[in-house]
Each structure stands twice: as structure tokens, then as C-alpha cells.
Enzyme design. Structure first.
Site, PDB file in Angstrom:
ATOM      1  CE  LYS A   1      29.943  40.122  30.765  1.00 38.90           C
ATOM      2  NZ  LYS A   1      30.357  38.825  30.208  1.00 38.90           N
ATOM      3  CB  THR A   2      30.508  45.709  26.340  1.00 43.77           C
ATOM      4  OG1 THR A   2      31.263  45.293  27.483  1.00 43.77           O
ATOM      5  CG2 THR A   2      30.803  47.169  26.052  1.00 43.77           C
TER       6      THR A   2
ATOM      7  CD  GLU B   1      29.513  45.324  30.249  1.00 47.04           C
ATOM      8  OE1 GLU B   1      30.274  44.354  30.400  1.00 47.04           O
ATOM      9  OE2 GLU B   1      29.799  46.323  29.579  1.00 47.04           O
TER      10      GLU B   1
END
Length: 459
Positions: A122-123, A166
Site C-alpha cells: 500500500k505505502t 492508504e
């Protein structure tokens, strides 16, 4: 400009656990919008120092006085019900709201929230998309789960209708948001302390997809079978990407890796050549992350040239295969990977690099995850030449699972690899200084305090 009327009745906002990555980003956004923000946290950190320099008052410990003057209290999920500040707010009748619920309110201030979710990546993907939007002068507001050098922090405040965030599946917090576009990178067995089984994880993602409006966008990983049927649950536009799945809308072909493990590849969109992409982050998993970025950004009208330049310029987010320095001629890297799938992705990234011997210092994260995935952890870690285990990082848990790092060491040793249990950080550092040699690679791995080992080695 975002429409902040929905939250305008709260002039003074107090945040418990303000030093968290997401909480601090929210605090900065509110401060920029003209709200009076105060906060507290149990420990001083780089983030709390940064907030102070930006004019946000942070107390280490409790601050009942600031809390008492607030119109709203936002608290992080890690805060216990008996927290003195939370109890005081309840007694005073001050409204309280959990971080994910409040972030959901923020998503409704923007016309276009882009939410990046999935068990892994995600990051990195949020960072890639953010840089593409900045490069294309779309001026987004951003909240990312790590420090991103290009924006000097974990957030950016823009003046457009785009909000890039996110969206974490833990405790189904992503169901609180109102996204216009969603990316789902993968669906894997994780957070089993909450979900209990895979079916519950999958159902959370199904509910998440159902939130999308008809004119929304859903981008999914076609190489992950758990993602492919998600289009059945939404009328939003459905776009796929992949490396293995030839039916994906965006595909990477002719992949090559250089000595740093960075890839170069051709992208095809619906069987037509889209362009050549060069990454400055290692590993096959990052090719998939970049394809997700390309698919979404193209849908937003961002040109190939801007996407290609932003992706080439992206050298990784904080704690994502992050280079820290050298000791005895060996390179030290630090990574957040705390799930067997993430460890394997790191191992596969290493395979594309030139080095002598590999070392891993792994700190398991949470007792429940270690217990449930013990065999998977052992099978992932044996891919390193030398393995050191620290104690399990408890995070939010108590050890009711009768598990320790010693159990993981025994599993690894039974698989024919020699793992060492060195719980003391100073002893671990001394051992590495004595053993590590020229051109070795040392990887500190985990979501807890293992990140301190690299700087200790370099001192």
C-alpha cells in the site's frame, strides 16, 4: 478546494496518539485548514518534533487541560478504553471519534478520494501514485503510511479535489471511507487476530468494493486469484493489471534487472505497446505496484511521460528496502516486511542484486501472527544465508498464544538452516560487527523496533 463544512463545527480538536503516521498527517491537514489542533502521545519521536515545529502543541503523556478545551477528541485505535484523556472526554461530554471514522469524514470533504488497499504494497503504491499526480500538476492532498522524501513527510496538502490515501483492511477500517477510485493490490492471510480466517478477510474486501459509486474506478491485480471476482460486486469501471495473467488490461513484458535489482520493462495496454518503464526500487512485486499506478493514473489522464519520469525518480518510501549505510564493506538495508509474503518479496528482490552472503535480523510482529503463520515464516526466512531472530514485538497484544521467537528458531533449524536467537540488541549488533564481511547484505526486517539495529551498527 475541499468542502470542510461537514467538520467546521469543531474549532478545537484534540488528538490522542498524535504521533502515529496517520494521526500526524490528519493533524497537519486540520491545522492547515485553520482548526486549532493539540495532541498527546506516550513517547517523543521524529514525528512529534516535526508537529511542534509546524505550530501544533504536542504533550508527551496526558494533557487534560488542552483536552478540556476541545470540541472534538480524535483517538487512535491503539488507545485503551481506560485511557485517562478518553475517560475525561466522556465525563465532560466532549464528542470522541476513532481515527478511521474521522479519516472517513475527511474523505467526504473531497469530491475525489483515491484509496489504495491490499495486504501488501500500500505505502509504495500510494507513494508512486502521489508522485505521478504531483508531476502532472494535479495538486493532490496526500496521506501516506511512511515518510516520503519527495514531499518531506507523510502528507501533502493540495488545493484540488483529489485526496490520495492508504486504506487499511485491519478492523475493516477502510469501510469508513468514501472513495471514488480503489486499487486492490492483493488479498492475503493477515490480521488473523481480528479476522480469524481468510473468508472474513475476503468478505471485508467485497464490502469495501461495494462502497464504490457507479461512476467510480476499481483497479485490481489480475495475478491474484482472490481479486479477480471483485468486479461482480460493483458497477464501477473495472481495470486489471498483471505480469502472469495475459488477459490483464495492463501487462509488463520483457523484464530485465540491473545489478541493483532495479527493473526495466515494456508495458502493454490492451495488447498495444504503451511504453518502456524503468524503476529505481528493487523486486518483481514493485513491477506489479507500478502497473497498478500506471493503470490508475492513465485513467486520470496523466501522460505516459509524466508517469515514466515520476516512477524512475521514486527511490522508495521510508523503511521499504531502505539503504542505511555500510559496515565492514557490507550494505545495510531496513524493511518493514512483517508477513511471510512480504519476506519472500524481499528475498526475491535480493536475488536480482549482486552480493556475497545475505544476513537477516527478523523481529516477528504480534504473537497471533507468529503463531498462525509459524511454518510460513520459517519457510520464507530459510532463503537467507544467515538468520537472527529478535524477540516478538507485542504491539497491541499480550502473549496468550504460548509462542516465542525460540519456536521459530527451532522450526528453521529443523528445516536444515542454522538460525540464532539473540534477543539483546547490543549483543546482536556485536555479533554482526564480528561476522559480517565485504559485499554482504544485512537486512533488518519487521514492523517494530528492529529498525534501531541499522543505526546502532553504523555508529
Amino acid at each position: 478546494m475541499p468542502n470542510i463544512e461537514k467538520i467546521n463545527k469543531y474549532k478545537n480538536i484534540h488528538m490522542i496518539g498524535i504521533g502515529g503516521v496517520s494521526m500526524s498527517g490528519i493533524a497537519e491537514i486540520l491545522h492547515h485548514w485553520g482548526f486549532h489542533v493539540t495532541g498527546s502521545d506516550w513517547c517523543k519521536s521524529e514525528i512529534t518534533d516535526l508537529l511542534e515545529t509546524r505550530g501544533i502543541k504536542v504533550t508527551i503523556g496526558s494533557n487534560i487541560e488542552d483536552l478540556s478545551k476541545s470540541d472534538l477528541v480524535v483517538y487512535t485505535a491503539a488507545i485503551q478504553f481506560d485511557d485517562p484523556e478518553l475517560q475525561k472526554a466522556k465525563r465532560l461530554g466532549i464528542p470522541t471519534i476513532e481515527r478511521a471514522d474521522f479519516l472517513g469524514e475527511l474523505t467526504r470533504c473531497f469530491e475525489d478520494t483515491i484509496a489504495i488497499s491490499g495486504t501488501h504494497g500500500k505505502t509504495t503504491t500510494t507513494s508512486m501514485i502521489s508522485l505521478c499526480f504531483i508531476k502532472a500538476l494535479k495538486d493532490p492532498t496526500i496521506q501516506v503510511g511512511a515518510i516520503l522524501n519527495k514531499i518531506n513527510g507523510n502528507y501533502k496538502i493540495g488545493n484540488s479535489e483529489h485526496f490520495i490515501i492508504e486504506a487499511c483492511e485491519y478492523v475493516e477500517s477502510f469501510l469508513k471511507f468514501s472513495p471514488k477510485a480503489e486499487i486492490i493490490l492483493n488479498i492475503d492471510n493477515d490480521h488473523l487476530d481480528y479476522f480469524k480466517n481468510f473468508e472474513n478477510i475476503k468478505n471485508a474486501f467485497i464490502k469495501y468494493v461495494k462502497i464504490l459509486p457507479k461512476d467510480g474506478i476499481l483497479v485490481v491485480n489480475a495475478d491474484d486469484n482472490n481479486c479477480l471476482d471483485l468486479h461482480e460486486y460493483t458497477k464501477a469501471k473495472f481495470i486489471t493489471y498483471g505480469i502472469e495473467n495475459a488477459n490483464a488490461d495492463y501487462i509488463a513484458k520483457n523484464i530485465k534487472f540491473d545489478n541493483d535489482g532495479f527493473s526495466e520493462f515494456d508495458v502493454y495496454s490492451k495488447n498495444e505497446f504503451y511504453g518502456k518503464i524503468k524503476l529505481s526500487v528493487p523486486g518483481k512485486h514493485n513491477i506489479l505496484n507500478s502497473l497498478a499506478c500506471i493503470a490508475l493514473c492513465t485513467e486520470y489522464g496523466i501522460k505516459y511521460e509524466d508517469i515514466a519520469k515520476a516512477l524512475k525518480d521514486f527511490t522508495g518510501a521510508h523503511r521499504r528496502f531502505e539503504y542505511k549505510g555500510k559496515i565492514n564493506g557490507a550494505s545495510i538495508y531496513d524493511d518493514y516486511g512483517h508477513h511471510p509474503t512480504e519476506i519472500l518479496a524481499t528475498v526475491n528482490s535480493l536475488k536480482n542484486k549482486k552480493y556475497n552472503k545475505s544476513w537477516v535480523v527478523f523481529q516477528p510482529h504480534t504473537y497471533s501472527r507468529t503463531k498462525k503463520l509459524l511454518d510460513d515464516f520459517a519457510n520464507a526466512l530459510i532463503n537467507f544465508d544467515n538468520i537472527i531472530l529478535l524477540d516478538i514485538y507485542a504491539a497491541r497484544e499480550k502473549n496468550t498464544y504460548d509462542i516465542s521467537s525460540q519456536d521459530l528458531v527451532e522450526k528453521i533449524n529443523n528445516l536444515g538452516k542454522n538460525a540464532k536467537y539473540i534477543p539483546n540488541f547490543d549483543e546482536c549488533v556485536s555479533y554482526l560487527k564480528e561476522k559480517v564481511q565485504e559485499n554482504d547484505i544485512v537486512m533488518t526486517l519487521g514492523a517494530g523496533t528492529v529498525t534501531e539495529i541499522g543505526p546502532m551498527l553504523l555508529q
